[in-house]
Design an enzyme around this catalytic site. Structure first.
Site, PDB file in Angstrom:
ATOM      1  N   LYS A   1       5.509  -9.249   5.182  1.00 42.00           N
ATOM      2  CA  LYS A   1       4.172  -9.177   5.744  1.00 42.00           C
ATOM      3  C   LYS A   1       3.203  -8.436   4.830  1.00 42.00           C
ATOM      4  CE  LYS A   1       5.984  -8.596  10.417  1.00 42.00           C
ATOM      5  NZ  LYS A   1       6.190  -7.550  11.461  1.00 42.00           N
ATOM      6  N   GLY A   2       3.769  -7.569   3.979  1.00 43.88           N
ATOM      7  CA  GLY A   2       2.937  -6.599   3.253  1.00 43.88           C
ATOM      8  C   GLY A   2       1.760  -7.163   2.480  1.00 43.88           C
TER       9      GLY A   2
ATOM     10  N   GLU B   1       2.465 -10.245  -4.315  1.00 43.94           N
ATOM     11  CA  GLU B   1       3.262  -9.210  -3.652  1.00 43.94           C
ATOM     12  C   GLU B   1       2.446  -7.925  -3.513  1.00 43.94           C
ATOM     13  OE1 GLU B   1       5.360  -8.329  -1.713  1.00 43.94           O
ATOM     14  OE2 GLU B   1       7.316  -7.827  -2.556  1.00 43.94           O
ATOM     15  N   ASP B   2       2.715  -7.172  -2.466  1.00 41.73           N
ATOM     16  CA  ASP B   2       1.986  -5.914  -2.261  1.00 41.73           C
ATOM     17  C   ASP B   2       2.410  -4.851  -3.271  1.00 41.73           C
ATOM     18  OD1 ASP B   2       4.532  -5.688  -1.147  1.00 41.73           O
ATOM     19  OD2 ASP B   2       3.861  -4.866   0.769  1.00 41.73           O
TER      20      ASP B   2
ATOM     21  N   ASP C   1       8.813  -2.125  -6.247  1.00 37.57           N
ATOM     22  CA  ASP C   1       9.478  -0.836  -6.227  1.00 37.57           C
ATOM     23  C   ASP C   1      10.737  -0.965  -7.106  1.00 37.57           C
ATOM     24  OD1 ASP C   1       9.790   1.792  -5.138  1.00 37.57           O
ATOM     25  OD2 ASP C   1      11.138   1.034  -3.606  1.00 37.57           O
TER      26      ASP C   1
ATOM     27  N   ARG D   1      -0.749  -0.699   8.624  1.00 31.56           N
ATOM     28  CA  ARG D   1      -1.142  -1.852   7.799  1.00 31.56           C
ATOM     29  C   ARG D   1      -2.650  -2.040   7.828  1.00 31.56           C
ATOM     30  NH1 ARG D   1       3.601  -4.719   6.581  1.00 31.56           N
ATOM     31  NH2 ARG D   1       5.174  -4.732   8.220  1.00 31.56           N
TER      32      ARG D   1
HETATM   33  P1  5GP Z   1      11.633  -3.723  -3.973  1.00 29.53           P
HETATM   34  O1  5GP Z   1      12.497  -4.874  -3.625  1.00 29.53           O
HETATM   35  O2  5GP Z   1      10.806  -3.914  -5.223  1.00 29.53           O
HETATM   36  O3  5GP Z   1      12.390  -2.437  -3.990  1.00 29.53           O
HETATM   37  O4  5GP Z   1      10.651  -3.466  -2.784  1.00 29.53           O
HETATM   38  C1  5GP Z   1       9.761  -4.366  -2.382  1.00 29.53           C
HETATM   39  C2  5GP Z   1       9.374  -4.130  -0.955  1.00 29.53           C
HETATM   40  O5  5GP Z   1       9.696  -2.817  -0.462  1.00 29.53           O
HETATM   41  C3  5GP Z   1       7.870  -4.231  -0.858  1.00 29.53           C
HETATM   42  O6  5GP Z   1       7.484  -5.550  -0.647  1.00 29.53           O
HETATM   43  C4  5GP Z   1       7.576  -3.350   0.332  1.00 29.53           C
HETATM   44  O7  5GP Z   1       7.718  -4.104   1.506  1.00 29.53           O
HETATM   45  C5  5GP Z   1       8.642  -2.296   0.303  1.00 29.53           C
HETATM   46  N1  5GP Z   1       8.131  -1.068  -0.324  1.00 29.53           N
HETATM   47  C6  5GP Z   1       8.472  -0.564  -1.522  1.00 29.53           C
HETATM   48  N2  5GP Z   1       7.793   0.565  -1.781  1.00 29.53           N
HETATM   49  C7  5GP Z   1       6.991   0.767  -0.710  1.00 29.53           C
HETATM   50  C8  5GP Z   1       6.020   1.786  -0.369  1.00 29.53           C
HETATM   51  O8  5GP Z   1       5.739   2.742  -1.097  1.00 29.53           O
HETATM   52  N3  5GP Z   1       5.401   1.642   0.827  1.00 29.53           N
HETATM   53  C9  5GP Z   1       5.659   0.621   1.681  1.00 29.53           C
HETATM   54  N4  5GP Z   1       4.992   0.589   2.822  1.00 29.53           N
HETATM   55  N5  5GP Z   1       6.557  -0.359   1.387  1.00 29.53           N
HETATM   56  C10 5GP Z   1       7.216  -0.275   0.216  1.00 29.53           C
END
Ligand code: 5GP
Length: 176
Positions: free
Chosen positions: A45-46, A101-102, A105, A167
């Site tokens: 959703k982000g 993508e939002d 990470d 959000r």
């Molecule tokens: P990744 O797979 O790169 O570790 O993480 C991606 C997803 O983790 C993002 O789409 C998001 O939903 C969530 N995420 C990672 N870091 C953050 C953060 O600092 N805040 C929030 N709200 N979501 C995060």
């Protein structure tokens, strides 16, 4: 302050800074995809707010679709196991895809989606990410269009949640 407990938030990027950044990204994307059949794919959703604002700064015809993923694990930690919970409605074969993508990470979500979408034989695939947290990266992923780089803090607002809340904040903040 408002009614959402925002007094505990430290603002990282204001509404105005986000808006200006998206105008810049939209101009670059418009330039790069002129004459192509661009399909923007928002990751739910982000990224729903980012995708909605971004496409209005892209000045060429564009198709839009969404894909929803959930990652198993706690609310604030990505486990790396990603599941598609709502797939695309359209076929992307032969189309130029821009995955929106939002935040990146660990990189695991984007890596999974890139591999999954590549197997559907698009003409090309690039990524547009509002927030990049390079210190948290576990796997390398290509970021073609980047909004901001952030430190390794948990951020909320502008589509990003904590436990499904915040959000709707118009800015991006972190909890102190
Ligand atoms: P990744 O797979 O790169 O570790 O993480 C991606 C997803 O983790 C993002 O789409 C998001 O939903 C969530 N995420 C990672 N870091 C953050 C953060 O600092 N805040 C929030 N709200 N979501 C995060």
């Amino acid at each position: 302050m408002g009614e959402q407990g925002e007094s505990a938030f430290k603002i990282l990027f204001t509404e105005e800074q986000i808006k200006n950044k998206i105008i810049e990204l939209g101009m670059q994307i418009t330039r790069d995809y002129k004459g192509e059949n661009l399909t923007v794919i928002g990751i739910l959703k982000g990224a729903f707010i980012f995708a909605a604002d971004l496409i209005r700064q892209i000045n060429i015809p564009v198709a839009v679709d969404f894909i929803a993923v959930s990652s198993y694990g706690s609310a604030t930690k990505s486990s790396g196991e990603v599941k598609i919970i709502k797939d695309l409605d359209i076929s992307v074969k032969g189309r130029h895809l821009l995955l929106v993508e939002d935040i990146v990470d660990t990189g695991l979500t984007l890596k999974y989606l890139l591999e999954n979408l590549k197997s559907r034989e698009p003409a090309s695939i690039k990524t547009c990410v509002l927030l990049d947290k390079p210190q948290a990266r576990k796997v390398e992923v290509p970021i073609d269009y980047r909004g901001f780089t952030v430190d390794n803090v948990f951020v909320v607002g502008y589509g990003l949640d904590y436990d499904q809340k915040y959000r709707n904040l118009p800015y991006i903040a972190y909890l102190e």
